[in-house]
Design a protein around this motif. Structure first.
Motif, PDB file in Angstrom:
ATOM      1  N   THR A  85     -17.971  -3.605   5.443  1.00  0.00           N
ATOM      2  CA  THR A  85     -16.756  -3.841   4.640  1.00  0.00           C
ATOM      3  C   THR A  85     -15.559  -4.126   5.548  1.00  0.00           C
ATOM      4  N   ALA A  86     -15.835  -4.475   6.822  1.00  0.00           N
ATOM      5  CA  ALA A  86     -14.746  -4.558   7.797  1.00  0.00           C
ATOM      6  C   ALA A  86     -13.960  -5.858   7.684  1.00  0.00           C
ATOM      7  N   GLY A 115      -1.353  -0.021   7.137  1.00  0.00           N
ATOM      8  CA  GLY A 115      -2.587   0.772   7.206  1.00  0.00           C
ATOM      9  C   GLY A 115      -3.822  -0.072   7.454  1.00  0.00           C
ATOM     10  N   TYR A 116      -3.647  -1.394   7.680  1.00  0.00           N
ATOM     11  CA  TYR A 116      -4.805  -2.249   7.944  1.00  0.00           C
ATOM     12  C   TYR A 116      -5.188  -2.196   9.423  1.00  0.00           C
ATOM     13  N   ALA A 117      -6.491  -2.429   9.694  1.00  0.00           N
ATOM     14  CA  ALA A 117      -6.962  -2.371  11.081  1.00  0.00           C
ATOM     15  C   ALA A 117      -6.421  -3.549  11.881  1.00  0.00           C
ATOM     16  N   VAL A 126     -14.429   1.799   6.890  1.00  0.00           N
ATOM     17  CA  VAL A 126     -14.215   2.875   5.907  1.00  0.00           C
ATOM     18  C   VAL A 126     -12.825   2.752   5.296  1.00  0.00           C
ATOM     19  N   GLY A 127     -12.586   1.645   4.595  1.00  0.00           N
ATOM     20  CA  GLY A 127     -11.375   1.495   3.790  1.00  0.00           C
ATOM     21  C   GLY A 127     -11.735   1.976   2.392  1.00  0.00           C
ATOM     22  N   VAL A 128     -11.121   1.344   1.394  1.00  0.00           N
ATOM     23  CA  VAL A 128     -11.358   1.763   0.012  1.00  0.00           C
ATOM     24  C   VAL A 128     -12.821   1.525  -0.385  1.00  0.00           C
ATOM     25  N   SER A 137      -7.236  -2.568  -4.179  1.00  0.00           N
ATOM     26  CA  SER A 137      -7.912  -1.267  -4.081  1.00  0.00           C
ATOM     27  C   SER A 137      -8.787  -0.999  -5.296  1.00  0.00           C
ATOM     28  N   ARG A 143     -10.570   2.737  13.042  1.00  0.00           N
ATOM     29  CA  ARG A 143      -9.447   3.666  12.900  1.00  0.00           C
ATOM     30  C   ARG A 143     -10.022   5.085  12.958  1.00  0.00           C
ATOM     31  N   ASP A 146     -15.668   3.249  11.726  1.00  0.00           N
ATOM     32  CA  ASP A 146     -14.452   2.447  11.544  1.00  0.00           C
ATOM     33  C   ASP A 146     -13.681   2.485  12.848  1.00  0.00           C
ATOM     34  N   GLN A 149       0.678   2.179  -5.993  1.00  0.00           N
ATOM     35  CA  GLN A 149      -0.759   2.461  -6.091  1.00  0.00           C
ATOM     36  C   GLN A 149      -1.377   2.025  -7.425  1.00  0.00           C
ATOM     37  N   GLN A 188     -18.453  -2.055  20.618  1.00  0.00           N
ATOM     38  CA  GLN A 188     -18.738  -1.585  19.265  1.00  0.00           C
ATOM     39  C   GLN A 188     -20.164  -1.953  18.848  1.00  0.00           C
ATOM     40  N   ARG A 239       0.851  -1.189   0.000  1.00  0.00           N
ATOM     41  CA  ARG A 239       0.000   0.000   0.000  1.00  0.00           C
ATOM     42  C   ARG A 239       0.891   1.244   0.000  1.00  0.00           C
TER      43      ARG A 239
HETATM   44  P1  NAD Z   1      -9.758  -3.559   4.509  1.00  0.00           P
HETATM   45  O1  NAD Z   1     -10.476  -4.059   3.302  1.00  0.00           O
HETATM   46  O2  NAD Z   1      -8.712  -4.410   5.124  1.00  0.00           O
HETATM   47  O3  NAD Z   1     -10.831  -3.197   5.660  1.00  0.00           O
HETATM   48  C1  NAD Z   1     -11.899  -2.313   5.416  1.00  0.00           C
HETATM   49  C2  NAD Z   1     -12.063  -1.360   6.574  1.00  0.00           C
HETATM   50  O4  NAD Z   1     -12.614  -2.062   7.695  1.00  0.00           O
HETATM   51  C3  NAD Z   1     -10.777  -0.704   7.078  1.00  0.00           C
HETATM   52  O5  NAD Z   1     -10.927   0.687   7.036  1.00  0.00           O
HETATM   53  C4  NAD Z   1     -10.660  -1.228   8.510  1.00  0.00           C
HETATM   54  O6  NAD Z   1     -10.103  -0.257   9.386  1.00  0.00           O
HETATM   55  C5  NAD Z   1     -12.104  -1.491   8.865  1.00  0.00           C
HETATM   56  N1  NAD Z   1     -12.303  -2.394  10.014  1.00  0.00           N
HETATM   57  C6  NAD Z   1     -11.602  -3.506  10.385  1.00  0.00           C
HETATM   58  N2  NAD Z   1     -12.123  -4.043  11.513  1.00  0.00           N
HETATM   59  C7  NAD Z   1     -13.185  -3.272  11.864  1.00  0.00           C
HETATM   60  C8  NAD Z   1     -14.140  -3.316  12.898  1.00  0.00           C
HETATM   61  N3  NAD Z   1     -14.096  -4.227  13.867  1.00  0.00           N
HETATM   62  N4  NAD Z   1     -15.098  -2.365  12.921  1.00  0.00           N
HETATM   63  C9  NAD Z   1     -15.148  -1.403  11.984  1.00  0.00           C
HETATM   64  N5  NAD Z   1     -14.291  -1.312  10.968  1.00  0.00           N
HETATM   65  C10 NAD Z   1     -13.310  -2.219  10.911  1.00  0.00           C
HETATM   66  O7  NAD Z   1      -9.149  -2.114   4.231  1.00  0.00           O
HETATM   67  P2  NAD Z   1      -8.643  -1.468   2.868  1.00  0.00           P
HETATM   68  O8  NAD Z   1      -9.748  -0.924   2.080  1.00  0.00           O
HETATM   69  O9  NAD Z   1      -7.750  -2.436   2.220  1.00  0.00           O
HETATM   70  O10 NAD Z   1      -7.797  -0.231   3.428  1.00  0.00           O
HETATM   71  C11 NAD Z   1      -6.914  -0.358   4.514  1.00  0.00           C
HETATM   72  C12 NAD Z   1      -6.101   0.907   4.652  1.00  0.00           C
HETATM   73  O11 NAD Z   1      -5.126   0.998   3.645  1.00  0.00           O
HETATM   74  C13 NAD Z   1      -6.882   2.188   4.575  1.00  0.00           C
HETATM   75  O12 NAD Z   1      -6.294   3.102   5.455  1.00  0.00           O
HETATM   76  C14 NAD Z   1      -6.646   2.659   3.182  1.00  0.00           C
HETATM   77  O13 NAD Z   1      -6.843   4.038   3.025  1.00  0.00           O
HETATM   78  C15 NAD Z   1      -5.203   2.279   3.036  1.00  0.00           C
HETATM   79  N6  NAD Z   1      -4.788   2.154   1.644  1.00  0.00           N
HETATM   80  C16 NAD Z   1      -3.650   2.810   1.251  1.00  0.00           C
HETATM   81  C17 NAD Z   1      -3.246   2.698  -0.057  1.00  0.00           C
HETATM   82  C18 NAD Z   1      -2.001   3.389  -0.525  1.00  0.00           C
HETATM   83  O14 NAD Z   1      -1.406   4.103   0.244  1.00  0.00           O
HETATM   84  N7  NAD Z   1      -1.587   3.194  -1.734  1.00  0.00           N
HETATM   85  C19 NAD Z   1      -3.954   1.929  -0.957  1.00  0.00           C
HETATM   86  C20 NAD Z   1      -5.112   1.260  -0.514  1.00  0.00           C
HETATM   87  C21 NAD Z   1      -5.511   1.379   0.802  1.00  0.00           C
END
Ligand code: NAD
Length: 379
Positions: free
Chosen positions: A257-258, A227-229, A175-177, A133, A199, A197, A127, A240, A122
């Protein structure tokens, strides 16, 4: 390495293609010779003719596999696929590496250099290669479209001579992608949107696209370097759920989407919460493939509980908008290959020290090379 073969998906439910006319143009301009399975992109809206026009050769299924230096496909290879690979081949696909210990060993034994699309870092540099993503973005969009189609109610507020319709309420958990795109899409369609979320730093992002962030004090949460939770404690999950129950009871649509990278998804919407939801409301579980965020969600089915709440558990929602999903995915593959293109020698050259390759190369030259998947790490 300068010949590439793209393999068509065997899964009849997979509409996407790893190749598009545009990606063929890009790769062949670099000097790569491209072959593809007949009909590879038909379900995503690209004919064989359009692929040939762009510069690829199209042949019978499986024909090109043994002759190409680089193989690209969407899903992980089957045993039959593995048997058809020559030692030394660079194989690029999703691999599901956390659940495919045996497959990883087989790839190593067969001397395949296997790249896992899930493990693309990430980072800003990577990217444009980040297929997780690009696909999550479209899945987030389509989750709202699918929910809207299933809900017997419109999303925007409507003031008409026949009466005023209140806007639908949408609650997005995670609230990821995908979550961000779901919020943006629901807002564009006129719904009132709330999101949560673990985070807390995503609060600002939610507000910047017009959503309201639900505040629940969970104490210490945090995220990984990527950046993963991080996983919540059982006490935090209870807190929660208490915090989210009211939001669920008021919502017409809940989209979850968590996910937890490499681990099963947490159950966040349980029977107790579903019981307080309105009859006819819709829940979309985008984490269904990794165990699901919603109690009772069933992979690739829409089920209705005794309370009249519909739970959509469809996987691969991005495949429902296959043309755009394929264009993006094909671009991710092509950008990845371009990253390893050695202009002077006119070929793809793998440098295991490269910052992108270090993260996503799982097997190379007869060994499991990725730290996370080496035998001793897995035990
Ligand atoms: P993901 O698909 O792993 O998870 C989706 C969302 O669920 C995440 O925001 C996570 O915090 C949330 N989550 C996990 N457990 C939870 C819970 N118990 N309750 C509520 N929410 C919960 O995440 P993703 O879409 O792959 O993104 C992960 C991170 O990586 C984000 O910060 C995203 O912005 C970042 N990211 C960065 C890049 C980059 O820099 N190039 C690219 C893609 C994503």
């Amino acid at each position: 390495m300068k010949t590439l073969h793209a393999v068509a998906a065997k899964d009849p439910h997979e509409n996407r293609s790893p190749l598009s006319p545009e990606s063929i143009g890009k790769l062949s301009n670099m000097g790569i010779k491209i072959t593809a399975d007949k009909g590879i992109a038909l379900r995503s809206g690209f004919t064989d003719e359009s692929l040939v026009q762009a510069g690829a050769q199209v042949g019978e299924l499986g024909e090109g596999t043994a002759f190409a230096d680089i193989i690209i496909r969407i899903a992980k290879p089957t045993q039959e696929d593995l048997d058809a690979l020559e030692p030394g081949t660079l194989h690029i696909s999703f691999l599901d590496p956390f659940n495919e210990k045996d497959l990883i060993q087989k790839l190593a034994d067969k001397k395949i250099s296997a790249i896992s699309m899930e493990m693309i870092p990430r980072s800003t540099l990577a990217q444009k290669m980040d297929a997780l993503s690009s696909q999550a973005n479209l899945a987030g969009y389509f989750s709202v479209v699918k929910a809207a189609e299933t809900l017997g109610k419109v999303l925007p507020m409507m003031m008409t001579p026949s009466g005023t319709i209140a806007p639908a309420k949408v609650f997005v958990i995670g609230v990821g992608v995908a979550g961000l795109q779901a919020i943006a899409t629901a807002k564009r369609m006129g719904a009132q949107v709330q999101a949560f979320d673990t985070r807390p730093e995503v609060e600002e992002q939610v507000q910047s696209i017009g959503g309201k962030f639900l505040k629940i004090d969970l104490g210490e949460t945090g995220q990984t370097e990527q950046g993963y939770a991080k996983e919540l404690s059982p006490e935090q999950i209870i807190k929660q759920k208490e915090g989210m129950k009211k939001a669920c009871s008021q919502s017409d649509i809940v989209i979850t989407t968590a996910k937890l990278f490499g681990r099963p998804a947490p159950t966040l919407v349980d029977a107790d919460m579903l019981a307080v939801m309105k009859r006819g409301s819709v829940v979309v579980d985008l984490a269904v493939e990794t165990g699901g965020n919603v109690e009772g969600s069933v992979l690739n089915e829409t089920v209705e509980n005794e309370n009249g709440v519909k739970i959509i558990g469809l996987a691969n929602l991005e495949g429902q908008v296959a043309k755009d999903a394929s264009s993006m995915l094909a671009a991710n593959f092509a950008n990845l290959i371009e990253h390893f293109w050695d202009k002077d020698q006119g070929l793809v050259k793998l440098n295991p020290e490269d910052e992108v390759l270090r993260e996503c190369l799982i097997t190379h030259e007869g060994a499991v090379v990725h730290e996370r998947f080496k035998e001793e790490t897995l035990k």
